[in-house]
Motif scaffolding. Structure first.
Motif, PDB file in Angstrom:
ATOM      1  N   LYS A  63    -143.005   4.023 -13.248  1.00 29.22           N
ATOM      2  CA  LYS A  63    -142.014   5.571 -14.089  1.00 29.22           C
ATOM      3  C   LYS A  63    -141.956   6.550 -13.280  1.00 29.22           C
ATOM      4  O   LYS A  63    -142.496   6.793 -12.194  1.00 29.22           O
ATOM      5  N   ALA A  64    -139.989   6.586 -13.977  1.00 30.56           N
ATOM      6  CA  ALA A  64    -139.854   7.842 -13.066  1.00 30.56           C
ATOM      7  C   ALA A  64    -140.529   8.648 -12.677  1.00 30.56           C
ATOM      8  O   ALA A  64    -140.557   9.613 -11.668  1.00 30.56           O
ATOM      9  N   SER A  65    -141.431   8.940 -13.395  1.00 32.22           N
ATOM     10  CA  SER A  65    -142.566  10.577 -13.461  1.00 32.22           C
ATOM     11  C   SER A  65    -143.566  10.937 -12.322  1.00 32.22           C
ATOM     12  O   SER A  65    -143.598  12.025 -11.994  1.00 32.22           O
ATOM     13  N   ASP A  66    -143.250   9.041 -11.935  1.00 30.57           N
ATOM     14  CA  ASP A  66    -144.967   9.008 -10.346  1.00 30.57           C
ATOM     15  C   ASP A  66    -143.429   9.081  -9.695  1.00 30.57           C
ATOM     16  O   ASP A  66    -144.513   8.449  -8.507  1.00 30.57           O
ATOM     17  N   TYR A  74    -134.656  12.938 -12.324  1.00 27.35           N
ATOM     18  CA  TYR A  74    -134.719  14.190 -11.999  1.00 27.35           C
ATOM     19  C   TYR A  74    -135.380  13.494 -10.320  1.00 27.35           C
ATOM     20  O   TYR A  74    -136.027  14.002 -10.415  1.00 27.35           O
ATOM     21  N   VAL A  75    -134.989  11.913 -10.469  1.00 28.61           N
ATOM     22  CA  VAL A  75    -135.735  11.737  -9.440  1.00 28.61           C
ATOM     23  C   VAL A  75    -135.117  11.889  -7.857  1.00 28.61           C
ATOM     24  O   VAL A  75    -133.925  11.468  -8.041  1.00 28.61           O
ATOM     25  N   ALA A 123    -126.771   3.895  -7.515  1.00 25.56           N
ATOM     26  CA  ALA A 123    -127.242   3.307  -8.828  1.00 25.56           C
ATOM     27  C   ALA A 123    -128.817   3.418  -9.503  1.00 25.56           C
ATOM     28  O   ALA A 123    -128.156   3.523 -10.788  1.00 25.56           O
ATOM     29  N   LEU A 124    -129.213   4.709  -9.083  1.00 28.11           N
ATOM     30  CA  LEU A 124    -130.450   5.205  -9.227  1.00 28.11           C
ATOM     31  C   LEU A 124    -130.054   5.909 -11.217  1.00 28.11           C
ATOM     32  O   LEU A 124    -130.727   5.676 -11.515  1.00 28.11           O
ATOM     33  N   ARG A 125    -128.633   6.381 -10.871  1.00 24.55           N
ATOM     34  CA  ARG A 125    -128.328   7.446 -11.697  1.00 24.55           C
ATOM     35  C   ARG A 125    -128.005   6.261 -13.131  1.00 24.55           C
ATOM     36  O   ARG A 125    -127.852   6.672 -14.576  1.00 24.55           O
ATOM     37  N   ARG A 126    -127.653   5.111 -12.899  1.00 17.42           N
ATOM     38  CA  ARG A 126    -127.315   4.044 -13.780  1.00 17.42           C
ATOM     39  C   ARG A 126    -128.930   3.546 -14.805  1.00 17.42           C
ATOM     40  O   ARG A 126    -128.722   3.512 -16.331  1.00 17.42           O
ATOM     41  N   ILE A 127    -129.541   3.482 -14.196  1.00 16.85           N
ATOM     42  CA  ILE A 127    -131.302   4.088 -14.869  1.00 16.85           C
ATOM     43  C   ILE A 127    -132.098   5.035 -15.317  1.00 16.85           C
ATOM     44  O   ILE A 127    -131.983   5.960 -15.346  1.00 16.85           O
ATOM     45  N   GLU A 128    -131.822   4.687 -16.989  1.00 15.13           N
ATOM     46  CA  GLU A 128    -133.130   5.350 -18.243  1.00 15.13           C
ATOM     47  C   GLU A 128    -133.851   5.879 -17.551  1.00 15.13           C
ATOM     48  O   GLU A 128    -134.511   5.545 -16.816  1.00 15.13           O
ATOM     49  N   ASP A 129    -134.457   7.832 -17.401  1.00 21.04           N
ATOM     50  CA  ASP A 129    -134.696   7.898 -17.100  1.00 21.04           C
ATOM     51  C   ASP A 129    -134.866   8.486 -15.632  1.00 21.04           C
ATOM     52  O   ASP A 129    -136.113   9.096 -15.097  1.00 21.04           O
ATOM     53  N   TRP A 130    -134.146   8.425 -15.047  1.00 23.34           N
ATOM     54  CA  TRP A 130    -134.526   8.315 -13.130  1.00 23.34           C
ATOM     55  C   TRP A 130    -133.462   9.538 -13.189  1.00 23.34           C
ATOM     56  O   TRP A 130    -133.072   9.700 -11.997  1.00 23.34           O
TER      57      TRP A 130
END
Length: 126
Positions: A37-40, A69-70, A60-67
């Motif tokens: 999970k992104a929060s982890d 702020y990673v 690519a990471l910005r295409r993934i929902e909820d990611w």
């Protein structure tokens, strides 16, 4: 516990869409295989060989929902002679309860040759 999840893939051509698509495929498989999970996630480091220049794989990471702020950073691999060309590598640092041997490191396309021992183990488990 904090663990690292490794992954790598390759591209055929140094083209922006191919770089981002291949990286997204790799990231999604790393996330799926390890139930991340992104929060982890503490951070994601993405390196590319010197022949990958048409785009930042981190897009690519910005295409993934909820990611959103990673924290993610791209860098260039050391240009070692005879190393695997057009290669994108990922190191994802995550908080997890999994033991080190339970982490699924993902190697796709021609990058399987980087760690065939881990790639064969994963194929048997899947």
């Amino acid at each position: 516990m904090i663990r690292g999840i490794r992954g790598a893939t390759t591209i055929e051509k140094n083209e922006a869409n191919e770089i981002i698509d291949a990286t997204e495929e790799l990231l999604r498989e790393m996330i799926r295989a390890n139930d991340v999970k992104a929060s982890d996630v503490a951070s994601v480091l993405i390196s590319a060989t010197e022949d990958v220049t048409a785009a930042f794989p981190a897009q690519a990471l910005r295409r993934i929902e909820d990611w959103t702020y990673v924290p993610v950073m791209c860098m260039q691999e050391i240009p070692v002679p005879h190393s695997l060309p057009r290669c994108i590598r990922v190191m994802m640092t995550v908080h997890t309860t999994k033991a080190q041997e339970e982490i699924a490191h993902i190697y796709l396309r021609n990058a399987v040759q980087l760690r065939p021992d881990l790639s064969l183990t994963r194929k048997k488990e899947l």
